[in-house]
Motif scaffolding. Structure first.
Motif, PDB file in Angstrom:
ATOM      1  N   ASP A  54       4.352  -3.454 -13.279  1.00  0.00           N
ATOM      2  CA  ASP A  54       3.433  -2.901 -12.279  1.00  0.00           C
ATOM      3  C   ASP A  54       2.026  -2.872 -12.889  1.00  0.00           C
ATOM      4  N   SER A  55       1.067  -2.381 -12.127  1.00  0.00           N
ATOM      5  CA  SER A  55      -0.329  -2.447 -12.581  1.00  0.00           C
ATOM      6  C   SER A  55      -0.560  -1.677 -13.880  1.00  0.00           C
ATOM      7  N   ASN A 128      -6.899  -0.911  -8.139  1.00  0.00           N
ATOM      8  CA  ASN A 128      -7.129  -2.015  -7.188  1.00  0.00           C
ATOM      9  C   ASN A 128      -8.557  -1.949  -6.639  1.00  0.00           C
ATOM     10  N   HIS A 189       0.285  -3.622   3.060  1.00  0.00           N
ATOM     11  CA  HIS A 189       1.055  -2.384   3.276  1.00  0.00           C
ATOM     12  C   HIS A 189       0.765  -1.744   4.627  1.00  0.00           C
TER      13      HIS A 189
END
Ligand code: 13P
Ligand code: SF4
Length: 325
Positions: A54-55, A128, A189
């Protein structure tokens, strides 16, 4: 092998996956390169990469790597973060146009005005976002560590949270903090259709519905688990249940299927039907195995960040890495 691959590339023929895997492995060794990939990348990229995560985990890997060349199979803000952490290393990305709708929803000049009108606020930005936004940020966070980061700020300190309003409103509920939210969102999303999800859930009453916190409040309201990509993967592994409806980018299903081959995983439906009837990030999917091979071979396209931006953007990233230890 190298020549035949080059000839194929020049002639525009499709390169075979096993040949590309061999060449990528050889080049990786030759160049002391590391391949980092996000869970939303296509399966072949996830398979050949040294690390998939993940990030947060990807930025931690970037911070600890001994490699000379970082090949970042993800989107631009991720590779940019790796470059800010490693200014002396070369960072390349398979497709330089692999952006992010959420990062794009926060233009720097408008954001500058937004924070200047609230000078007493601490700025927490989701990773992000662009490097420019990070220069105006006090602490960066990801969906894995956001609660911890917010709770590290004194209770009476007002907070601006940017750029994701969906993650932000979820975090307001979760932490009880009254944060001012930037009005940004991830198109991938936001695409989930609550009516279709409810219908699907009614057809599979034994399934658990799990969602990424970038999803809308109405979708999150009906989720039995909310978490980052790695959180969602760990949840399907540790949960006693064996059927899940999964609301995040469909690339995550590759790792989930590997981890729980005996469980049933159903991608959550979206408002507009596409070929897979699931939510795919067009930016993440701009990268493919062939582009990955070419970018490792040519050490291009390179992701660079100016010295001035780097000097400021590293501060909130380092704070995040420190708080996440
Ligand atoms: P995480 O992998 O950190 O949950 O982030 C998801 C995402 O949207 C990355 O762009
Ligand atoms: Fe950006 Fe959304 Fe794609 Fe993640 S899934 S990279 S937040 S557009």
């Amino acid at each position: 092998m190298t020549n035949s691959i080059n000839e194929l590339a020049e002639s525009g023929k499709t390169l075979k996956e096993p040949e590309l895997f061999d060449e990528i492995r050889r080049l990786k060794k030759e160049k002391n390169a590391v391949l980092l990939a996000h869970f939303y990348q296509e399966p072949a990229i996830q398979e050949i990469s040294d690390f998939v995560g993940d990030s947060l985990a990807l930025s931690q890997q970037a911070a600890s790597t001994q490699a000379d060349l970082i090949v970042f199979a993800g989107v631009h803000f991720m590779a940019e973060t790796a470059k800010i952490i490693n200014p002396t290393k070369k960072v390349v990305i398979p497709d330089l146009n692999a952006g992010c709708s959420l990062a794009d929803s926060c233009p720097p000049e408008a954001f500058r005005k937004f924070i200047e009108s609230r000078p007493d606020h601490v700025v927490i930005s989701y990773i992000n976002c662009s490097a420019e936004i990070k220069t105006m940020t006090d602490i960066v966070c990801t969906s894995s560590n956001a609660v911890k980061i917010i709770e590290s700020v004194p209770k009476d300190q007002p907070i601006i949270f940017a750029p994701d309003k969906n993650l932000g409103s979820y975090l307001i509920k979760k932490t009880g903090r009254d944060m001012v939210l930037w009005d940004g969102a991830c198109l991938v999303h936001e695409a989930f259709a609550i009516d279709k999800i409810l219908t699907l859930h009614a057809q599979h009453p034994d399934a658990k519905f799990i969602a990424h916190p970038e999803s809308t409040p109405e979708v999150l309201k009906v989720a039995s688990y909310i978490g980052s990509t790695s959180g969602m993967i760990n949840h399907v592994i540790t949960s006693p249940f064996s059927k899940f409806i999964v609301a995040t980018e469909a690339g995550i299903l590759h790792q989930m299927k590997k981890d729980v081959p005996h469980k049933t995983l159903i991608p959550a439906p979206i408002k507009e039907d596409n070929t897979c009837a699931c939510s795919e990030c067009g930016f993440m999917k701009m990268n493919n195995l062939e582009k990955l091979y070419l970018c490792l071979k040519n050490e291009a396209p390179e992701v660079d960040v100016s010295k001035e931006v780097r000097a400021k953007a590293i501060i909130p990233i380092q704070r995040m890495l420190e708080l996440s230890k």
